[in-house]
Design a protein around this motif. Structure first.
Motif, PDB file in Angstrom:
ATOM      1  N   GLU A  98       0.843  -1.210   0.000  1.00 23.25           N
ATOM      2  CA  GLU A  98       0.000   0.000   0.000  1.00 23.25           C
ATOM      3  C   GLU A  98       0.874   1.254   0.000  1.00 23.25           C
ATOM      4  OE1 GLU A  98      -3.769   0.265   1.339  1.00 23.25           O
ATOM      5  OE2 GLU A  98      -3.942  -1.644   0.314  1.00 23.25           O
ATOM      6  N   PHE A 116       5.728  12.666  -9.280  1.00 21.88           N
ATOM      7  CA  PHE A 116       5.204  14.033  -9.230  1.00 21.88           C
ATOM      8  C   PHE A 116       6.323  15.076  -9.226  1.00 21.88           C
ATOM      9  CE2 PHE A 116       1.825  11.404  -7.522  1.00 21.88           C
ATOM     10  CZ  PHE A 116       0.705  11.904  -8.151  1.00 21.88           C
ATOM     11  N   GLU A 146      -7.115   1.559  -1.241  1.00 23.70           N
ATOM     12  CA  GLU A 146      -6.120   1.066  -2.195  1.00 23.70           C
ATOM     13  C   GLU A 146      -6.238  -0.446  -2.401  1.00 23.70           C
ATOM     14  OE1 GLU A 146      -2.487   3.433  -1.766  1.00 23.70           O
ATOM     15  OE2 GLU A 146      -1.395   1.575  -2.083  1.00 23.70           O
ATOM     16  N   ARG A 147      -6.576  -1.168  -1.332  1.00 27.11           N
ATOM     17  CA  ARG A 147      -6.668  -2.634  -1.443  1.00 27.11           C
ATOM     18  C   ARG A 147      -7.847  -3.061  -2.327  1.00 27.11           C
ATOM     19  NH1 ARG A 147      -8.166  -0.975   3.467  1.00 27.11           N
ATOM     20  NH2 ARG A 147     -10.355  -1.218   4.039  1.00 27.11           N
ATOM     21  N   ASP A 204       1.733  -1.429  -9.137  1.00 31.19           N
ATOM     22  CA  ASP A 204       2.637  -0.651  -8.274  1.00 31.19           C
ATOM     23  C   ASP A 204       2.726   0.804  -8.718  1.00 31.19           C
ATOM     24  OD1 ASP A 204       3.274  -2.581  -6.464  1.00 31.19           O
ATOM     25  OD2 ASP A 204       5.162  -3.169  -7.423  1.00 31.19           O
ATOM     26  N   ILE A 205       2.786   1.037 -10.021  1.00 33.23           N
ATOM     27  CA  ILE A 205       2.863   2.425 -10.504  1.00 33.23           C
ATOM     28  C   ILE A 205       1.481   3.088 -10.425  1.00 33.23           C
ATOM     29  CG2 ILE A 205       3.601   3.956 -12.369  1.00 33.23           C
ATOM     30  CD1 ILE A 205       5.866   2.360 -11.112  1.00 33.23           C
ATOM     31  N   TYR A 206       0.435   2.351 -10.740  1.00 34.30           N
ATOM     32  CA  TYR A 206      -0.921   2.881 -10.544  1.00 34.30           C
ATOM     33  C   TYR A 206      -1.082   3.425  -9.110  1.00 34.30           C
ATOM     34  CZ  TYR A 206      -3.317   1.084 -14.821  1.00 34.30           C
ATOM     35  OH  TYR A 206      -3.762   0.858 -16.096  1.00 34.30           O
ATOM     36  N   ARG A 207      -0.516   2.701  -8.151  1.00 38.16           N
ATOM     37  CA  ARG A 207      -0.714   3.079  -6.747  1.00 38.16           C
ATOM     38  C   ARG A 207      -0.054   4.407  -6.381  1.00 38.16           C
ATOM     39  NH1 ARG A 207       0.610  -2.377  -5.744  1.00 38.16           N
ATOM     40  NH2 ARG A 207      -1.281  -3.644  -5.537  1.00 38.16           N
ATOM     41  N   LEU A 208       0.822   4.915  -7.246  1.00 39.19           N
ATOM     42  CA  LEU A 208       1.369   6.247  -6.973  1.00 39.19           C
ATOM     43  C   LEU A 208       0.248   7.289  -6.949  1.00 39.19           C
ATOM     44  CD1 LEU A 208       4.596   6.313  -9.232  1.00 39.19           C
ATOM     45  CD2 LEU A 208       4.479   5.954  -6.758  1.00 39.19           C
ATOM     46  N   PHE A 209      -0.855   7.010  -7.649  1.00 39.66           N
ATOM     47  CA  PHE A 209      -1.934   8.011  -7.698  1.00 39.66           C
ATOM     48  C   PHE A 209      -3.330   7.410  -7.698  1.00 39.66           C
ATOM     49  CE2 PHE A 209      -3.013   7.357 -12.167  1.00 39.66           C
ATOM     50  CZ  PHE A 209      -1.851   6.760 -12.652  1.00 39.66           C
ATOM     51  N   ARG A 210      -3.470   6.117  -7.835  1.00 39.47           N
ATOM     52  CA  ARG A 210      -4.777   5.473  -7.852  1.00 39.47           C
ATOM     53  C   ARG A 210      -5.042   4.776  -6.532  1.00 39.47           C
ATOM     54  NH1 ARG A 210      -6.670   6.080 -12.806  1.00 39.47           N
ATOM     55  NH2 ARG A 210      -8.605   5.442 -11.845  1.00 39.47           N
ATOM     56  N   PRO A 211      -6.291   4.470  -6.206  1.00 35.54           N
ATOM     57  CA  PRO A 211      -7.519   4.879  -6.883  1.00 35.54           C
ATOM     58  C   PRO A 211      -7.691   6.400  -6.820  1.00 35.54           C
ATOM     59  CG  PRO A 211      -7.953   3.072  -5.336  1.00 35.54           C
ATOM     60  CD  PRO A 211      -6.571   3.575  -5.064  1.00 35.54           C
ATOM     61  N   ARG A 237      -5.473  13.694 -11.078  1.00 33.00           N
ATOM     62  CA  ARG A 237      -4.573  13.496  -9.932  1.00 33.00           C
ATOM     63  C   ARG A 237      -3.301  12.730 -10.261  1.00 33.00           C
ATOM     64  NH1 ARG A 237      -6.626  15.901  -5.021  1.00 33.00           N
ATOM     65  NH2 ARG A 237      -8.424  16.949  -5.917  1.00 33.00           N
ATOM     66  N   SER A 238      -3.172  12.283 -11.480  1.00 35.88           N
ATOM     67  CA  SER A 238      -1.959  11.538 -11.834  1.00 35.88           C
ATOM     68  C   SER A 238      -0.776  12.489 -11.991  1.00 35.88           C
ATOM     69  CB  SER A 238      -2.192  10.797 -13.151  1.00 35.88           C
ATOM     70  OG  SER A 238      -2.131  11.705 -14.233  1.00 35.88           O
ATOM     71  N   PRO A 239       0.454  11.963 -11.971  1.00 38.91           N
ATOM     72  CA  PRO A 239       1.620  12.828 -12.183  1.00 38.91           C
ATOM     73  C   PRO A 239       1.541  13.618 -13.491  1.00 38.91           C
ATOM     74  CG  PRO A 239       2.339  10.714 -11.339  1.00 38.91           C
ATOM     75  CD  PRO A 239       0.861  10.582 -11.621  1.00 38.91           C
ATOM     76  N   PHE A 293       6.464  10.004 -18.563  1.00 39.49           N
ATOM     77  CA  PHE A 293       6.417   9.580 -17.154  1.00 39.49           C
ATOM     78  C   PHE A 293       6.514   8.058 -17.047  1.00 39.49           C
ATOM     79  CE2 PHE A 293       2.916   7.923 -14.340  1.00 39.49           C
ATOM     80  CZ  PHE A 293       3.661   7.836 -13.174  1.00 39.49           C
ATOM     81  N   MET A 330       9.441   5.476 -15.445  1.00 31.77           N
ATOM     82  CA  MET A 330       9.205   4.493 -14.386  1.00 31.77           C
ATOM     83  C   MET A 330       9.784   3.117 -14.736  1.00 31.77           C
ATOM     84  SD  MET A 330       7.646   6.175 -11.941  1.00 31.77           S
ATOM     85  CE  MET A 330       8.465   7.694 -12.427  1.00 31.77           C
TER      86      MET A 330
END
Lengths: 447, 447
Positions: free
Chosen positions: A2, A377, B9-10, B71-78, B104-106, B145, B149
């Motif tokens: 997380e 970011f 997130e989970r 893992d990269i989605y989790r930088l900004f998702r959900p 909200r994404s980078p 971006f 990554m």
């Protein structure tokens, strides 16, 4: 794995934390410039609304956040606390790094946390217009946004060097309905006097403050709003630390290092002050303030009474200062170019409770780029100082410790700075001791 | 009054939704330009990685999202689903308005949702560099971006009109390590040919695609990535609608209207497609697509086979098209200036399952400014079309109904457009039927 610790909206703090009653050494009172006597509330009435003046001097440790303020906070708060897994990995550190993401507000920084209540209190007391200054433009954006939310007009004096470097900031402030003038401007006596002496003057935060205060003091329907330094501003920013405290608890963690950049001290104070009672009761938490070497207020300034502005219109505040006429080099972190710092933060720095470090801007941009390459970011140049300090601290930390830093704003309107950095065109500035000593001579002697 | 519906997130979806097997009328296959025969996977191998080609034609309704992508989605998702209380109040409507905030994404938009898996699959298959086009710059930012990554190089052909209008976008793309060329460029044969004929050509998305495809096809270590239109892109974007579905369920709500802007159709498809099975089984949900009158693909184009690019390098796709050589007027919503649309979206539009509306840009900017004045955030010009449509729909809706629109991106790098709008300098464009008929003559006749 997380990444984000999200505080449910219903758990958003409903009170701010006021550190004044908890300070180990009481805060020295603001002094009236002419007499040198403590400022009384009525002296502040021409420029601030009553509710703000009360908060500035309140002995209460908890102050209710009004419901209309909470409603606007909810447009973007609570903000996430994010575990920087990829940054940790790139650094090869064994501590955990978290960042509290205040870039998520409409203005792109922590500044709306105080702009919103200030606009609200003014609107409630019948004020029609707010005047203010802005450095990099973050505060001007925040106040124009807040004024729009509560139906107030807004006038922003923007430090000329930033006005020219950041045209998009000016448009963004305009888009919230505010008018923007480059400072020094011909709109005030202060501005006209400076321009007569130096038509090419690039301005400073202290000078822009003078213009905005004069504007407010000379117009019946207008009051002034400050984006940092004063107690009520730091008070409003404590929602950042209060949320962070709850979020760390949700994750079953406690902070070992709290790190923020310091321009006037409000984002830093907002993060660390809610942890002050725990630190004073013996918990090992270090408060790390990061500032530019080009404006090294906490690391090289003197702790003494000084004016908040160039024109000596403001009350005298006891704070670390480089002298109120200090002209910091035009580094890209415009929001950190201020000669003084919040008296509350300085009070704690003088006690050794806050530790300060200073950095060159190229090192900070390098840190910002590492953050961007790992967490995605783009940070504001101001924020890059916090990132640089957090990285240094993380390298010093023990395995298992927690480093929490404040991501105070995004850099999407600072791209010209990044262009200059990538082209290798950024110069590192450091003033000589002679320069600083000379600047300090202008300070009054009320200690 | 809660504003935000936050998916833990989970609970972030771990599979994308593939609409292909659920379409009431099967999708017409892409055709090889020379022979007019259906494209086979091996024909796509020079420009796409194997995993992407499989997804493009997959019969599976659910496709696993790889762990490194998550893992990269989790930088900004959900991302949050937000109740627009203040917008509702300003409009005086009795329905509820929600927006799914993909800004909200980078990169500041929904585009990373597909950039990330595309970069991942390419890196996994040993590709060293990705070439792509970008219109307004959102896609170029997202792909640079994503490449950062996963350690890929990235080359971006940016439509010249946007390259010149949006220098900050170029810097932001550079800051993620990518190289950016204005298109038409002298880097490709296609670009050189166009420049020889028209040195002042301002470019188009179709032309920039030709350049990027040529770059990929002529370099061994390089493949191509597309930011919209194709099935695999829309597939990746379905995480938007899948999250929205869970969030509405958390709030105990069901959608009556789903609204998005359409340039190539990926953000719109990503939002609405996960609701297709419910709509097909009788639930009353309307899918509303908003496009510019200056590029009215769904509202005035023909549903037929056409090329995806100006140079006729791409397979023929059956879609609504204005003709592959169509040069849309230089409106500020650069991301909506594309002659075609995603075949999946067009397939549903041809069936009446997707409804399309078209708008002038001044009306969209006005809607964007109302959103900003109420909800605080500044929308991208593309997104303003969704807001305009959502406002119109909200005014038509019954009390108690729910309007959900996709806030596809922020406008912080589009401030010059807002400046032009505020100064009254924006022109509304609408092409004559003769122009469109003329442009359509260039379409091949494979129907």
């Amino acid at each position: 794995m997380e990444s984000k610790i999200i505080l449910p909206e219903r758990d958003m703090p409903r009170q701010w934390y006021n550190a004044l009653p908890d300070l180990p050494t009481p805060l020295a009172p603001p002094l009236e410039p002419g007499s040198g006597k403590p400022v009384t509330p009525d002296m502040l009435a021409p420029i601030f609304p009553q509710a703000v003046i009360e908060q500035e001097m309140s002995p209460e440790a908890r102050i209710d956040i009004p419901e209309p303020v909470l409603d606007i906070y909810r447009l973007f708060r609570p903000t996430p606390l994010v575990r920087a897994h990829r940054l940790e990995k790139a650094l090869g550190v064994k501590c955990k790094i978290f960042y509290k993401d205040e870039s998520r507000s409409p203005a792109g920084s922590h500044k709306p946390n105080t702009a919103i209540p200030q606009a609200y209190y003014n609107a409630r007391e019948g004020v029609k217009r707010l005047a203010t200054e802005t450095g990099a433009g973050q505060w001007g954006t925040a106040l124009s946004f807040a004024c729009k939310m509560f139906g107030l007009q807004c006038t922003v004096y923007m430090v000329k060097v930033s006005y020219n470097q950041k045209p998009y900031r000016r448009i963004l402030i305009n888009s919230y309905g505010a008018e923007v003038f480059p400072s020094p401007s011909d709109k005030t006596q202060t501005g006209r006097d400076i321009l007569a002496k130096d038509p090419d003057c690039q301005g400073s935060l202290g000078l822009a403050i003078s213009e905005a205060v004069e504007d407010a003091a000379t117009h019946e329907d207008t009051k002034y709003a400050l984006g940092s330094v004063l107690n009520h501003v730091v008070l409003h920013q404590t929602i950042v630390g209060l949320e962070t405290e709850k979020q760390l608890a949700m994750a079953g963690e406690k902070p070992d290092f709290l790190v923020g950049c310091v321009g006037g001290g409000s984002n830093f104070g907002g993060l660390v002050l809610p942890f002050l009672p725990r630190k004073l009761s013996g918990e090992k938490i270090r408060f790390i303030a990061a500032e530019p070497k080009a404006c090294p207020t906490l690391t090289r300034g003197q702790f003494r009474y000084d004016y908040g502005d160039v024109a000596r219109l403001t009350p005298l505040l006891k704070m670390h200062t480089l002298g109120h006429a200090y002209m910091p080099a035009p580094i890209h972190a415009g929001g950190l170019r201020y000669h003084g710092d919040a008296p509350i933060v300085c009070n704690l720095a003088a006690e050794g409770i806050v530790e300060a470090r200073s950095y060159f801007q190229n090192d900070c941009f390098e840190a910002a780029r590492l953050f961007q390459a790992t967490e995605g970011f783009l940070p504001a140049p101001e924020t890059s100082h916090a990132i640089k300090a957090a990285i240094d601290v993380a390298r010093e930390a023990e395995p298992g410790q927690n480093v929490v830093f404040l991501f105070s704003g995004h850099g999407l309107l600072d791209l010209a700075s990044y262009d200059a950095y990538m082209q290798g065109n950024l110069v590192d500035f450091e003033h000589s001791q002679e320069d600083i000593d000379e600047s300090l001579k202008a300070c009054p002697t009320f200690d």
